[in-house]
Design a protein around this motif. Structure first.
Motif, short mmCIF file in Angstrom:
data_model
loop_
_atom_site.label_atom_id
_atom_site.label_comp_id
_atom_site.label_asym_id
_atom_site.label_seq_id
_atom_site.Cartn_x
_atom_site.Cartn_y
_atom_site.Cartn_z
N THR A 180 0.83 -1.21 0.00
CA THR A 180 0.00 0.00 0.00
C THR A 180 0.86 1.25 0.00
O THR A 180 0.48 2.28 -0.55
CB THR A 180 -0.93 0.00 1.22
OG1 THR A 180 -1.68 -1.22 1.26
CG2 THR A 180 -1.89 1.17 1.19
N ASP A 236 13.55 -4.77 -6.49
CA ASP A 236 13.78 -3.43 -5.98
C ASP A 236 14.58 -3.54 -4.68
O ASP A 236 14.27 -4.33 -3.79
CB ASP A 236 12.43 -2.74 -5.72
CG ASP A 236 12.60 -1.30 -5.26
OD1 ASP A 236 12.86 -1.13 -4.05
OD2 ASP A 236 12.47 -0.39 -6.07
N LEU A 281 3.82 1.62 -1.39
CA LEU A 281 4.75 1.69 -2.51
C LEU A 281 4.05 2.04 -3.81
O LEU A 281 2.90 1.65 -4.04
CB LEU A 281 5.48 0.35 -2.67
CG LEU A 281 6.29 -0.14 -1.48
CD1 LEU A 281 6.85 -1.53 -1.78
CD2 LEU A 281 7.42 0.81 -1.15
N GLU A 282 4.76 2.74 -4.67
CA GLU A 282 4.26 2.97 -6.02
C GLU A 282 4.24 1.64 -6.77
O GLU A 282 5.07 0.75 -6.50
CB GLU A 282 5.16 3.96 -6.76
CG GLU A 282 5.22 5.34 -6.15
CD GLU A 282 3.87 6.05 -6.25
OE1 GLU A 282 3.12 5.78 -7.21
OE2 GLU A 282 3.57 6.86 -5.35
N PRO A 283 3.30 1.46 -7.72
CA PRO A 283 3.20 0.17 -8.43
C PRO A 283 4.52 -0.29 -9.04
O PRO A 283 4.84 -1.49 -9.02
CB PRO A 283 2.16 0.46 -9.51
CG PRO A 283 1.30 1.53 -8.92
CD PRO A 283 2.24 2.39 -8.11
N ASN A 284 5.31 0.64 -9.57
CA ASN A 284 6.58 0.23 -10.21
C ASN A 284 7.67 -0.08 -9.20
O ASN A 284 8.79 -0.42 -9.57
CB ASN A 284 7.05 1.32 -11.17
CG ASN A 284 7.31 2.64 -10.47
OD1 ASN A 284 7.03 2.78 -9.28
ND2 ASN A 284 7.84 3.62 -11.20
N ARG A 285 7.37 0.05 -7.89
CA ARG A 285 8.37 -0.28 -6.87
C ARG A 285 8.00 -1.55 -6.13
O ARG A 285 8.61 -1.88 -5.11
CB ARG A 285 8.49 0.88 -5.88
CG ARG A 285 9.07 2.15 -6.52
CD ARG A 285 9.04 3.30 -5.56
NE ARG A 285 9.83 3.03 -4.37
CZ ARG A 285 9.60 3.56 -3.17
NH1 ARG A 285 8.57 4.35 -3.00
NH2 ARG A 285 10.38 3.28 -2.16
N ARG A 286 7.02 -2.29 -6.61
CA ARG A 286 6.60 -3.51 -5.93
C ARG A 286 7.30 -4.75 -6.49
O ARG A 286 6.96 -5.87 -6.13
CB ARG A 286 5.07 -3.67 -6.04
CG ARG A 286 4.33 -2.58 -5.27
CD ARG A 286 2.84 -2.69 -5.39
NE ARG A 286 2.22 -1.48 -4.83
CZ ARG A 286 1.10 -0.96 -5.24
NH1 ARG A 286 0.42 -1.54 -6.22
NH2 ARG A 286 0.63 0.14 -4.70
#
Length: 310
Positions: A136, A147, A138-143
């Protein structure tokens, strides 16, 4: 002056121009939220028995004989021991902790739940009663598991040897006291109502910790000046401050309080009377009337704020 109309709570009056000129500046309110902070102590006796009676019956036995006789730290230790019986382990994490995911809890005031470190469900976007999974925050591209931040999060929890975790921030007003970190040897099935009750019980215990902190800090240690709370606005007549829900529960209109704050290089100390308690802009507010403010003091306050308003 002459009253020319009354409508509900509003009164229209005609004031002589000399009176307006004389008093308009003295009673100007200064919006100082985010700029001015005060310390508050309540001049009101609340005996330990009355305080204990505010808890549900099921909780009174836990603290029977403790309130007023032990330190806040001992109460914290007792609560952590009770939480540990349900989950396996519970510790208090200092507010200065550099664990990166705790900053999300701090700034969003949400609790973090890691149901199962082996299933990677902590990356799912899930919220329940103020608890959120790590995804929740994190940005979608950081999941993505590659990472570096997410990988560190995973490795940290796996290395501790537990399967599930819950982090709950402990707040008083807008200040963070620290975090309760709960660790379990079994996964938490969030679809299971009994498991939901267990994590809600943690939230209840944290609420009790906050209540006891308020009791000691604001009603017992009446000379402490090191705990800062935000001032919303200030005038010659008084000020409005943000208060915690627990403080709001303990104080009443007519109670006297001690107010301490520093403006520039000058330290101020006032006695005030609570004239209103309300809920405004998602915060509990107490309006306090100064009982011993003089014009020279307010002149200093006004001059200081006017200096950077320009």
């Amino acid at each position: 002056s002459e009253i020319v109309g009354i409508s509900g709570n509003e009164v229209k009056a005609i004031l002589p121009s000399t009176m307006v000129k004389k008093h308009s500046r003295d009673y100007e309110r200064y919006n100082v939220e985010g700029i001015l902070f005060a310390s508050l102590n309540v001049v009101k006796e609340i005996d330990s028995e009355s305080f204990l009676n505010r808890f549900p019956l099921s909780m009174r036995s836990v603290f029977q004989g403790m309130i007023g006789k032990v330190s806040f730290e001992e109460v914290m230790e007792k609560v952590l021991d009770l939480i540990s019986k349900d989950f396996g382990n519970a510790i208090f994490v200092d507010k200065l902790s550099q664990l990166p995911w705790l900053k999300f809890c701090r700034y969003s005031k949400k609790s973090l739940i890691l149901p199962n470190v082996n299933s990677k469900t902590f990356l799912d976007v899930f919220e329940i009663y103020g608890f959120s999974t790590y995804g929740t925050f994190l940005e979608p591209n950081r999941r993505n598991l590659l990472d570096s931040e997410v990988k560190f999060f995973l490795n940290y929890h796996v290395s501790r040897g537990f399967v599930s975790y819950v982090y709950v921030p402990v707040f008083i007003v807008d200040s963070l006291l620290g975090y309760i970190m709960v660790s379990g040897n079994k996964p938490i099935d969030l679809s299971n109502f009994e498991n939901t009750l267990k994590i809600m019980k943690v939230l209840g215990f944290v609420d009790i910790i906050e209540q006891i902190f308020c009791y000691y800090r604001f009603f017992v240690l009446n000379e402490y000046r090191d705990y800062l709370i935000p001032v919303v606005d200030i005038s010659f007549g008084g000020l409005k401050i943000k208060i915690d829900k627990h403080i709001a529960y303990f104080i009443d209109i007519g109670d006297n309080v001690k107010i301490y704050f520093k403006i520039g290089a000058r330290f101020f100390e006032f006695i005030g009377e609570v004239i209103r308690i309300s809920y405004e802009n998602d915060s509990f507010i107490a309006a306090i009337k100064f009982l011993n403010m003089d014009k020279s003091q307010f002149s200093f306050i006004r001059k200081w704020f006017s200096s950077f308003e320009r």
